[in-house]
Design an enzyme around this catalytic site. Sequence first.
Site, PDB file in Angstrom:
ATOM      1  N   GLU A 191       9.178 -37.301 -53.286  1.00  0.00           N
ATOM      2  CA  GLU A 191      10.478 -37.987 -53.190  1.00  0.00           C
ATOM      3  C   GLU A 191      10.577 -38.978 -52.021  1.00  0.00           C
ATOM      4  O   GLU A 191      11.463 -38.871 -51.168  1.00  0.00           O
ATOM      5  CB  GLU A 191      11.616 -36.960 -53.126  1.00  0.00           C
ATOM      6  CG  GLU A 191      11.687 -36.091 -54.368  1.00  0.00           C
ATOM      7  CD  GLU A 191      12.957 -35.258 -54.462  1.00  0.00           C
ATOM      8  OE1 GLU A 191      13.595 -35.004 -53.415  1.00  0.00           O
ATOM      9  OE2 GLU A 191      13.321 -34.858 -55.586  1.00  0.00           O
ATOM     10  N   GLU A 311      10.084 -33.172 -61.874  1.00  0.00           N
ATOM     11  CA  GLU A 311      11.049 -32.142 -61.485  1.00  0.00           C
ATOM     12  C   GLU A 311      12.299 -32.322 -62.329  1.00  0.00           C
ATOM     13  O   GLU A 311      12.805 -33.430 -62.451  1.00  0.00           O
ATOM     14  CB  GLU A 311      11.480 -32.268 -60.014  1.00  0.00           C
ATOM     15  CG  GLU A 311      10.470 -31.852 -58.976  1.00  0.00           C
ATOM     16  CD  GLU A 311      11.061 -31.881 -57.551  1.00  0.00           C
ATOM     17  OE1 GLU A 311      12.305 -31.742 -57.404  1.00  0.00           O
ATOM     18  OE2 GLU A 311      10.287 -32.049 -56.609  1.00  0.00           O
TER      19      GLU A 311
END
Length: 410
Positions: A191, A311
């Site tokens: 991320e 995810e």
Amino acid sequence: MSFGDLKINLSEETKMSFVGRNGTQFMVDGKVFYINGWNSYWLMDQAVDEYSKPRVRAMLQAGAKMGLTVCRTWAFNDGAYHALQISPGRFDERVFKALDHVIAEARKQGIRLLLSLVNNLQAYGGKTQYVNWAWQEGIGLSSSNDSFFFDPSIRIYFKNYVKAVLTRKNTITGIEYRDDPTIFGWELINEPRCMSDASGDTLQDWLEEMSAYVKSIDKKHLLTIGLEGFYGPNSPKRLTVNPAQWAATLGADFIRNSKISTIDFASAHIYPDHWFHGQEFEAELKYVSKWMLSHIEDGDKELKKPVMFTEFGFSTENKNFHPSKRDRFFNTVFDVMYQSARKNGAGAGSFVWQFLVGGMEEYNDDFGIVPWERPATYRLITEHTCRLARIQGGLAQQKASLKDLCSRRR
């Protein structure tokens, strides 16, 4: 379901080939490979101590029993408890052996690993730890977290780390990580955000340099970034697909970043309950479909690369949470993936965040599940496995364990 029931034919499972790519699709042994995967970020950490080590095998066996094929997990722990990297370039051999164990165990169970190399967030050290190390040594340019991306000294720290991991010789299998097909691929950073440069230039420069560096050491494995999937300031989709204006100010850009030639596939995450507040559940589900279809279209038309949703999760802290809502959320993700696979689209896989085994409450954020504790959820996951298996050339060509699983599902 007890772990005593998790028997698997290891002689059949341990033969593995490298995963490659042909345009927008992953390939294994000349066949298209669609992924029903999951996240268990904690595998290396749990493999360090003898009392918790059995959880690694239990989780990988359970994944294999569900017909899952790839697990995403951390190949980093910088300066924290059970640190793999104690300080720049210094490693704890005990923890490296724990990672060796995770890879060797995954191979035994026929599971591939998507290994992430550093965290943007502070958990397990992350870029904050690298910045602190440079600051402590008196060579840091700035105490800003984002100096991880632009400080030359920190770039050297990270490259040294990457080289140590990729060239590590597994003490159990004797295979260097870069030569081991058990590893599905590498993820540069979980991320990434560089909020001090909303133009995206700083992060883009780092991604170009680090992806080229990884490829200079390891040409056999696939490489992705680890993006959340937000569209940057120059993308027209920032106005129509991003959850809100803030998403274009984080210094990341799904299309620009993923176009880098040394990046093999794109990744995005799906967390509508974190991105929106007060939105109705039905509206969230509609948004999930829109978000996924947009990124799959990018993979097909702009990037010409596979897209994986590495995810996706549904929080137990949602207002009026019920497991059946989480099942509907999962099903929405699985349906979009399945429809893309049916049309030979760029949607190549999805990974639930996150699976645990029993007795791991301290590792559970508000997304963790023990999948076999709720039969409806377990059934949903295995149904998706079987739908994808049928597309990949029919069940006749699948492994015996998968044929058995899917014949029982019908």
